[in-house]
Every structure is written in C-alpha cells, then in structure tokens.
Design a protein around this motif. Structure first.
Motif, short mmCIF file in Angstrom:
data_model
loop_
_atom_site.label_atom_id
_atom_site.label_comp_id
_atom_site.label_asym_id
_atom_site.label_seq_id
_atom_site.Cartn_x
_atom_site.Cartn_y
_atom_site.Cartn_z
N LEU A 241 -14.69 -107.64 32.28
CA LEU A 241 -15.89 -108.36 31.80
C LEU A 241 -16.47 -109.23 32.91
O LEU A 241 -17.70 -109.32 33.07
CB LEU A 241 -15.52 -109.22 30.60
N HIS A 242 -15.63 -109.87 33.65
CA HIS A 242 -16.09 -110.73 34.74
C HIS A 242 -16.88 -109.92 35.77
O HIS A 242 -17.97 -110.34 36.21
CB HIS A 242 -14.88 -111.40 35.40
N GLU A 243 -16.36 -108.77 36.13
CA GLU A 243 -17.05 -107.92 37.11
C GLU A 243 -18.37 -107.40 36.53
O GLU A 243 -19.39 -107.32 37.23
CB GLU A 243 -16.14 -106.75 37.52
N MET A 244 -18.36 -107.03 35.25
CA MET A 244 -19.57 -106.48 34.64
C MET A 244 -20.70 -107.52 34.65
O MET A 244 -21.84 -107.22 35.06
CB MET A 244 -19.28 -106.03 33.22
N PHE A 245 -20.40 -108.76 34.22
CA PHE A 245 -21.44 -109.78 34.20
C PHE A 245 -21.82 -110.24 35.60
O PHE A 245 -22.97 -110.62 35.85
CB PHE A 245 -20.97 -110.97 33.36
N LEU A 246 -20.88 -110.17 36.51
CA LEU A 246 -21.18 -110.55 37.89
C LEU A 246 -22.13 -109.56 38.52
O LEU A 246 -23.10 -109.94 39.20
CB LEU A 246 -19.87 -110.63 38.70
N TYR B 95 -24.12 -97.40 40.46
CA TYR B 95 -24.06 -97.39 39.00
C TYR B 95 -24.83 -98.56 38.42
O TYR B 95 -25.55 -98.44 37.43
CB TYR B 95 -22.60 -97.44 38.55
N ALA B 96 -24.68 -99.73 39.01
CA ALA B 96 -25.36 -100.91 38.49
C ALA B 96 -26.88 -100.76 38.58
O ALA B 96 -27.62 -101.14 37.67
CB ALA B 96 -24.90 -102.15 39.25
N VAL B 97 -27.38 -100.21 39.68
CA VAL B 97 -28.83 -100.02 39.84
C VAL B 97 -29.37 -99.09 38.78
O VAL B 97 -30.44 -99.32 38.20
CB VAL B 97 -29.14 -99.48 41.26
N ALA B 98 -28.59 -98.02 38.47
CA ALA B 98 -29.07 -97.01 37.54
C ALA B 98 -29.38 -97.59 36.16
O ALA B 98 -30.44 -97.33 35.59
CB ALA B 98 -28.06 -95.88 37.42
N TRP B 99 -28.43 -98.35 35.62
CA TRP B 99 -28.70 -98.86 34.27
C TRP B 99 -29.45 -100.19 34.28
O TRP B 99 -30.11 -100.55 33.32
CB TRP B 99 -27.42 -98.95 33.45
N THR B 100 -29.40 -100.95 35.37
CA THR B 100 -30.09 -102.23 35.40
C THR B 100 -31.61 -102.03 35.46
O THR B 100 -32.38 -102.76 34.80
CB THR B 100 -29.63 -103.06 36.59
N ASN C 231 -27.02 -102.31 7.66
CA ASN C 231 -25.65 -102.74 7.91
C ASN C 231 -24.74 -101.60 8.36
O ASN C 231 -23.54 -101.63 8.17
CB ASN C 231 -25.02 -103.40 6.67
N ARG C 232 -25.32 -100.57 8.95
CA ARG C 232 -24.51 -99.47 9.45
C ARG C 232 -24.09 -99.76 10.89
O ARG C 232 -24.87 -100.27 11.70
CB ARG C 232 -25.29 -98.15 9.39
N ILE C 233 -22.84 -99.39 11.19
CA ILE C 233 -22.36 -99.57 12.56
C ILE C 233 -22.99 -98.51 13.45
O ILE C 233 -22.98 -97.33 13.13
CB ILE C 233 -20.83 -99.45 12.63
N VAL C 234 -23.56 -98.95 14.52
CA VAL C 234 -24.11 -98.02 15.51
C VAL C 234 -23.27 -98.14 16.76
O VAL C 234 -22.55 -99.12 16.96
CB VAL C 234 -25.59 -98.36 15.81
N PRO C 235 -23.32 -97.15 17.63
CA PRO C 235 -22.52 -97.22 18.85
C PRO C 235 -22.84 -98.49 19.63
O PRO C 235 -23.94 -99.01 19.56
CB PRO C 235 -22.93 -95.97 19.62
N PRO C 236 -21.86 -99.04 20.34
CA PRO C 236 -22.10 -100.26 21.09
C PRO C 236 -23.29 -100.09 22.02
O PRO C 236 -23.55 -99.00 22.53
CB PRO C 236 -20.80 -100.44 21.88
N PRO C 237 -24.03 -101.15 22.22
CA PRO C 237 -25.19 -101.07 23.12
C PRO C 237 -24.75 -100.73 24.52
O PRO C 237 -23.59 -100.92 24.88
CB PRO C 237 -25.81 -102.47 23.04
N LYS D 167 -20.84 -99.84 29.22
CA LYS D 167 -20.57 -99.86 30.65
C LYS D 167 -19.24 -100.51 30.97
O LYS D 167 -18.76 -100.44 32.09
CB LYS D 167 -21.69 -100.61 31.39
N LEU D 168 -18.63 -101.16 29.96
CA LEU D 168 -17.31 -101.75 30.19
C LEU D 168 -16.28 -100.68 30.55
O LEU D 168 -15.31 -100.96 31.27
CB LEU D 168 -16.85 -102.52 28.95
N HIS D 169 -16.49 -99.46 30.07
CA HIS D 169 -15.58 -98.36 30.42
C HIS D 169 -15.52 -98.17 31.93
O HIS D 169 -14.44 -97.95 32.49
CB HIS D 169 -16.03 -97.05 29.74
N TYR D 170 -16.69 -98.23 32.53
CA TYR D 170 -16.72 -98.01 33.98
C TYR D 170 -15.89 -99.05 34.71
O TYR D 170 -15.13 -98.75 35.62
CB TYR D 170 -18.18 -98.03 34.48
#
Length: 884
Positions: A376-381, A410-415, A434-440, A445-448
């Motif tokens: 998470l730290h790297e993702m937000f950074l 990767y960061a440029v692509a989705w940013t 109130n239906r669950i949808v896939p995470p935004p 991107k946390l997977h990456y």
C-alpha cells in the motif's frame, strides 16, 4: 487520507481485513477443556494485532493512514468457510451473494488460510472479485498456480527441502526403520513422495504409511484403531506431516491412556499441545519439530503486557482465550462475567502456545501484515509521485524521483487514464442496488505491488511474495518437552540450512535433547502397564534405536533377507581374513597382506615377522646339534688320520674314508644356512651346498661298495679286476657323480634360482621369511639324483653283505643306506605337508638324521676297534680271520 480507529472481531476497521482460525467457537457441545486447548490459535491473532499497532505508530510507513481490521472465525469444513467469507463480503447481516450491507467498506486484502483447504475454499470465492488473499499456512505448490489462484499469495517459504532435513536427522541418529503419517491431501501426497525418495537415497526404509483424513467427521474409534496399528511396529520413530486440520492430536487428548511411546518428527504447523489437567498425557514428549526460522521481535513481550479483556471488551475471542490461559472456569452471563485474573499479564504464561517469542506461524502472520502495508505504501507513493508529474494541461513532466522502469511504465499507464478520478475512486465500491462490484482500479493495482514487493523486516530478513522468486526455508529443530504440572516448552536443539555447504547445513546438539520417557510410578492402570511393557520404549538419556532388527555389530556384515526390505537383514560373521570395525557394515573389509584379523574380527593386527632364528629354542637346538655332530665328525677324521697306517683304516681305501668324513662335516655345517634371516646368498647356497655335499658323500659310499666287489674279484687267479684296484678309479667315480650333480645345480641357478620371500598366507598371525626354491622341478631333480645314488649303493652293498667282515664294510654300508633312504623317503610327504619355518626345520632334521646315520653306521664300529680294541687292528689278526 482519512483515519479510522482500529477495532476487533466483527467491528469494521479502516483498511485491511483478516480472518483468524479457532476451532473452539464452533462446537458448543465441547467441554471447556477442549476449548481451552484449541484456543492456541488466538496467539496468531495477537501477532496480527501487534503488527497493526506497530505499523500505525510508524510515521515512515503509510503516513496519515491508519490500518484497521476485522476478525472472522473459519472452520474446518467448506460450508462454514464459505459462510464466513460471504459474511465478510456482505456484512454482519444476512449473507446475500453480490450484495453488501456495509456502505463504508474499505477492505482491500484478506490475510487467511492456515491450511490449504481453507485457502482453496476462500480463494475460489474471493477470486471472483479479484480480492488479494495472503495465505500464511504451509507452502503448497498447487496454490502457486497462477492460472487457478492468481490472487493468492503465500507468505511461507518453500518447504521442498523439509524431506531432506528430516532424512538428515534420521541418518544422524542412524534411524533406518521409520513410520510415516501424512495428511490425506495433495500436499501430503507430495511430501510423502519426496520423503520416500530421499529416504531411499540414504538407505532409510519405510516401516508403514498411514494417512490422516482432514475431515473432522471421523470418530474416535477410527483414530484409536489407527493408534493400535502403530503398536506392533518396530519403528520407534514416526514422521507426521500435516497442519491444524489434521486432528489426530485432538483424538489423543480424548483418550489420555492410549499412549504412543515413540519419537515424533513433525513440523510446527501440526498441533502437539498438551491437554491441561491430564498429568499422564505426554504422547509427544520428546518430539523433534522442524520450525521455520524466525527473527526475534523484542517489543512483542511488551505488547503482551498490554493485552487485557477489560481493554478490549468487544473481543469475544480474547475473553475465552484469557480464561483458557489462566485456567479459569468459564461462566455464562452478562458481558464481563467469567473473566478472571484481570490484573495478570500474558507474558507470564508458561505454556508453549503462548511463548513470549513468536512462533513461526505467528511470525508469518506478522510479516504478512507488513507486506500489505509496504505494498500500500508503494502504491500511494507512486500515485502521488505521478500526480506531481502532470501539469495543468495534463502533460506529463519528468519525475523528480527515480523508480524502476517497470513500476514507472505501469504507473503512467493507469495514472494518465484516471488521474483526475483519484478522489472518486476512494468512494464505496457498492452500486445503487447495494450490489458488490469488482474493486475499483486503484485497488486492483495492489496486485501488481504485492507481486513485486520486496522489503526487509526489522531483523533484516528479506521478504518476497513473487511466486517465482520464493526462497527456500531454513529450519530450527525444536525439542518438545512436557511436564507433569501442565507446563510444556520448546527447546532449540539444532538447525537445518539447505543453502549452506555440505557438512555445515545440519547441526544438532544431542545432549540438549530430552527423549521420550516412562515413569512407572505414575501408572495406575494395569492395562497401561501391560501395554507399555510390550509396545513402548523407554529412552531416558540415550537416543532411541529405530531399526527393523538389531544392529550388526563389529565383526559382522549384513546379509539381505529374501523378500524383505533392505533394512531387514541377517548378521553373518566376517569371512576369514576380513573384518568390520563399524556397525551395520554392508561388507567386511579384507585385512592388508601384512595384517590379520583379531578373534572378534573387528580389527586388523600387524603380523609378526618370523623365521627359523638362532635365538628361538628350535633354531638353537638344531644349530647346537649340527655343531656337535660336526665336531664329532672332525674327531673321527682325527682318529682316522692318526691311525692312517693301521690295517683297519687302510683296508677300505682310507682316501675315500677321508672324503666321506669331510663331506659329512660339510653336510652338518650346511644346515646352518637354513637357520637365521634368509638372504639372497643363503637362498642360493643352502640347497645347492646340501645337494653337492650329499652327492659327494653318497657317491663316496658307492665307490667304497664298488671297491669291496672289485677286491674279492681280484683275488681270483687271472682276474682283470686288479687294474681297477688303484686309488684313481674310486676317486673318478666320486668326481663323475659329483659333476653331474653340479651340472644340475648350475642349470637350476641359471634358469630359476632360489630367492628370499615373505610368506603372508601360511600362518594367520605371522609373516614367515623363507626361501622360494625358484623351481621345484630342479629341487626334486637334485633330490632324485641323490636318491638314485643311494639306491645303487644300497643294492650293491646288499649283495656283498656276506663277504668276510675283515675285508669289507658292506653290512655297515647296507644298514647306513637303509637309514639314509628311510629318512629321505619320510622327508618327502612331511616336507610337502609342512608350512613356514617348519619346512626348514624338517629339512635340517633330515640332513642331520641321514648324515648321522652314515657317520654312525660306517665309522663308529671302526673307531671302537681302533680306540678300544687295538689288538684286533693288526695284520696277524686280519690274516687269522682270512684263514678261518
């Protein structure tokens, strides 16, 4: 980022979500003892909570963001696991697939899966929504499949080296007959296959194989039958591989008198905790546990001091755990009732499931929380860095901080696609119905970042979640020790580091190990006494033996039993000239030529060098006899020389008598060549000297016999025998016969001369120095030639034995040749059947005996007349004898 306070067990937190496992809350019909025992797993909750609090206090990690969590109970069946997972997805109310009653959900990851079955059950459901799941159970290759479980990450290092480590332990203690017990699942099958292969490579055999079902539906009777199947086996060492879902230990606690007195080898993921209240229950006392090496977290002890049910009243797990840890009786009632020892501290508990140093499972949970935090730290950074690199016209400018190429791309692509939607992406991931949808996308991107996360723990240990870069586990070997006062402890007794060089990868401290025990004073049941005496071992100090049969001691070698395992064998004594100086020798080793085995055949002793020496009694006696007989021969010769003109000396050719006496003198002396350390000169001279000297003696006797015949023929009128009566004819006979023998000896010495040799084989304990005759054919030719001369002399003397005594010595020659031939005829078989230095002694005895026979039979009667009856040694007496 907004901050939210941390909550426990069912209360929504701010950012992360986790499940912790505890069987104690599932079955309400269990007595409190079972619940106390199973609450051991809450220790992992404490490690999880400690990591959350430690991260929230760290200003350098996720600044301005606080982590929270939910704790959900999971059970050992698929239905209850799916129910807990749906409850987490839908909220605390009714579980409706694809719907959620929690509109403030900010959960992004699940840390859970103490077993592969739990991971499979949760992963199948969570994969539909691409939620990241971090498993902290045993490493399972099936979970590493990127096609089946792309969103599951395993914290545990690869345990492919575990079979090698266990086999190294078996080899160290020489355990060759081992029972295997594994969980009946895919991971157990793989472990069983790898372990059997490694055992086969190290000559360790499998005594039996048992598989434990991971289903809780099996009843106690089936487990009891399993226990009694172990009893008849000679294997005192059992390897058991499984996890918290393998409930064999639970069944043992229900039957504390069903004892399995064995040495257990297992991993720390399998429960062997002692059941409180049963002082006899120590089935696993002395077990050896392979535990993943962990780093020490000194602050954890201080954290335990702060844990108290009064501080966290909403945590129902903690309340039950507290009562279990301090042995309190659980009381149902209002909230807060039934909690005892509120002023106590968990760091004082002396139970293995609450050690002040983290267990390897708890440390894995602790590391998993940090892995999520760093991702998470790297993702937000990266996101904040990319935001700062886009100007008002949405143009990308050069970043001020350098990152890896892959991360930047990767960061440029989705940013670029979503840079102005950052705030909106943080909104709840619930649609209008109130239906669950896939995470935004940002959370996907946390997977990456989880795949590429790489960080060092506070102890400097590198953590990598990438399935392709998984490190191999290092193990501490722990000894599980129980006490009768309901306490237990784990003692580190060794290490296994597979990456280390051979010889340095495995260490064990034998003296630090406590082996299984049996105290008969504590037994009250006659059944137990009888069972123990037949089926169980008692290993107080020394390591136990685990073999198919008794070991073959030194002096024996293993012989395989037909149709049995290679570890089941008979012990055969080592053959002649072989030894074995170790236990369970596959083959005996032959002693070197200059050594011989001792009586036990477990050691080679140096052979003593021996030969017919002057200093030993036999050599001294033979040398003394030879010297005395030589002096006697000289004395006889002196008598004959002093009385050379007397009729009795002149009657039978005194020259031949002189030659005969001189040859006998050298025959006696040549025996000295057979005594002493053999040299090349001795070997060349002794047989040839003996052959030539004896040939001279025998040919002289033959000449004397011929003279007797010629003398009586010469007395006839007109006989031509008178011309052969001179001294030249007899001397010619001696020279001619001796020349032939000399030629035979010369050919012998030229073609195959005798030489010194060391006989290693004739005597078991000695090296015999002697002479090799070179050519036995030549040796027997020499003896045969002397035999022919002796036979000729005997034959001629026999036919002329009745001539008058005064003029011939035919009777004496006949008798002397009879003695001579008897000695040498006896010599041949005796010489062939004798070995070593006794061969020389036999030949010396034959030489001395035959020479003494010639000397005694021919010359002693004449010496008697010369010295004691001189009146008979006159011409008048001789003429009177002729007339009569």
């Amino acid at each position: 980022m907004d901050t939210t306070p941390m909550h426990r067990s069912g209360y929504p937190g701010s950012y992360t979500d986790s499940d912790m496992l505890s069987n104690s809350l599932v079955f309400g019909d269990y007595c409190i003892a079972e619940s106390l025992w199973l609450l051991k797993h809450y220790y992992q909750v404490l490690a999880f909570t400690f990591a959350i609090e430690e991260i929230n206090r760290n200003p350098s990690l996720l600044p301005n963001i606080s982590l929270g969590f939910h704790i959900y109970n999971a059970y050992h069946n698929d239905e209850r696991v799916l129910e807990s997972s749906l409850m987490w997805l839908s909220g605390q109310g009714q579980t409706i697939p694809n719907y959620s009653c929690e509109r403030q959900r900010k959960s992004v990851v699940v840390i859970g899966g103490a077993t592969s079955e739990l991971t499979f059950s949760m992963g199948t459901l969570l994969e539909l929504y691409k939620f990241p799941q971090i498993s902290y159970g045993l490493f399972d290759p099936l979970i590493s499949d990127p096609l089946q479980f792309p969103s599951v990450y395993q914290m545990a290092p690869s345990d492919t080296s575990l079979p090698l480590g266990m086999v190294r332990l078996m080899v160290h203690f020489k355990w060759t007959w081992v029972g295997l017990i594994v969980s009946d699942d895919s991971r157990g099958e793989k472990f069983l296959r790898d372990l059997q292969e490694e055992m086969a490579r190290n000559d360790v055999c499998v005594a039996f194989i048992e598989k434990i079902s991971t289903s809780y539906s099996l009843n106690a009777e089936l487990y009891q039958s399993f226990v009694f199947r172990i009893f008849p086996s000679a294997a005192n060492v059992l390897v058991i591989y499984g996890d918290t879902n393998s409930l064999l230990s639970l069944m043992f606690t229900k039957n504390p008198y069903v004892l399995v007195r064995r040495v257990w080898i297992t991993t720390s993921h399998w429960d062997i905790a002692k059941k409180p209240g049963y002082i006899y229950f120590d089935n696993f006392h002395g077990a050896l546990i392979f535990s993943d090496q962990t780093s020490k977290i000194p602050e954890f002890k201080d954290f335990l001091k702060t844990v108290n049910p009064a501080r966290h009243p909403e945590d129902v797990f903690l309340k039950n755990f507290w009562n279990s840890a301090f042995g309190c009786a659980y009381k149902h009632g209002k909230e807060g009732e039934g909690i005892c020892s509120l002023n106590a501290s968990l760091d004082t508990i002396q139970l293995s499931y609450l050690d002040i140093s983290m267990s390897d499972q708890s440390y894995t949970v602790y590391t998993a929380v940090y892995a999520v935090a760093w991702a998470l730290h790297e993702m937000f950074l990266v996101r904040s860095e990319m935001e700062s690199n886009v100007d008002r016209d949405n143009r990308i400018v050069s970043p001020q901080k350098s990152y890896t190429v892959s991360t930047a791309v990767y960061a440029v692509a989705w940013t670029l696609h979503e840079i102005f939607l950052v705030r909106s992406e943080m909104e709840p991931n619930i649609d209008g119905e109130n239906r669950i949808v896939p995470p935004p996308p940002p959370f996907r991107k946390l997977h990456y970042f989880l795949k590429n996360i790489q960080f060092n723990t506070s102890a400097g240990k590198l953590v990598v979640l990438d399935k392709k870069r998984k490190s191999m586990a290092n193990y501490d070997i722990l000894n599980y020790v129980t006490f009768t006062n309901d306490t237990e402890v784990l003692i580190k007794v060794g290490e296994f580091t597979p990456q280390a060089p051979r010889g340095q990868d495995f260490t064990i401290q034998e003296k630090a190990i406590t082996w299984p025990r049996w105290n008969k004073k504590e037994i009250d049941s006659n059944f137990v006494r009888m069972t123990v005496s037949k089926a169980f071992g008692y290993f107080p100090v020394q390591p136990p033996q685990s073999r198919c049969n008794q070991a073959c001691g030194p002096g024996f070698q293993k012989k395989a039993r037909e149709g049995r395992s290679v570890c089941c064998f008979n012990c055969d004594p080592c053959p002649e000239r072989h030894i074995s100086n170790q236990t369970d020798a596959d083959q005996c080793v032959k002693c070197p030529e200059d050594q011989y085995p001792n009586y036990e055949r477990n050691q080679c002793l140096p052979k003593m060098v021996t030969f017919l020496d002057y200093e030993e009694p036999l050599g001294m006696a033979l040398a003394s006899i030879a010297a005395c007989l030589s002096l006697l021969t000289v004395l006889v010769l002196w008598v004959f020389v002093r009385h050379k003109n007397t009729p009795i000396v002149r009657a039978n050719n005194r020259d031949l008598s002189y030659i005969l006496l001189i040859s006998l003198f050298f025959c006696f002396l040549c025996t000295l060549l057979f005594i002493g350390r053999p040299t090349a000169a001795h070997c060349l001279l002794r047989q040839t000297t003996f052959g030539v000297m004896f040939t001279v003696a025998v040919s002289t006797i033959l000449a004397k016999t011929i003279i007797v015949v010629l003398a009586f023929r010469a007395t006839r009128p007109g006989s031509r025998s008178r011309k052969w009566m001179g001294s030249r004819a007899p001397i010619s006979v001696v020279l001619f016969c001796t020349l032939i023998q000399g030629m035979l000896c010369g050919v012998w010495l030229l073609l195959s001369p005798p030489f010194p040799e060391a006989d290693m084989h004739s005597d078991r304990e000695h090296i015999i120095l002697g002479c090799n005759e070179g050519s036995l054919i030549a040796f027997y030719f020499v003896l045969s030639y002397m035999g022919v001369l002796a036979l000729a002399s005997f034959t001629v003397a026999f036919f002329v034995r009745n001539l008058p005594d005064t003029f011939n010595e035919a009777k004496f020659i006949t008798f002397s040749m009879l003695v001579f031939c008897s000695v040498w005829i006896t010599f041949l078989p005796t010489y062939q059947s004798t070995k070593g230095k006794m061969m020389a002694a036999v030949e010396i005895f034959s030489i001395l005996s035959s020479s003494t026979g010639l000397l005694t039979c021919i010359f002693i009667p004449k010496c008697y007349v010369i010295l004691l009856q001189p009146h008979r040694n006159t011409k008048k007496t001789l003429k009177n004898n002729v007339t009569s």
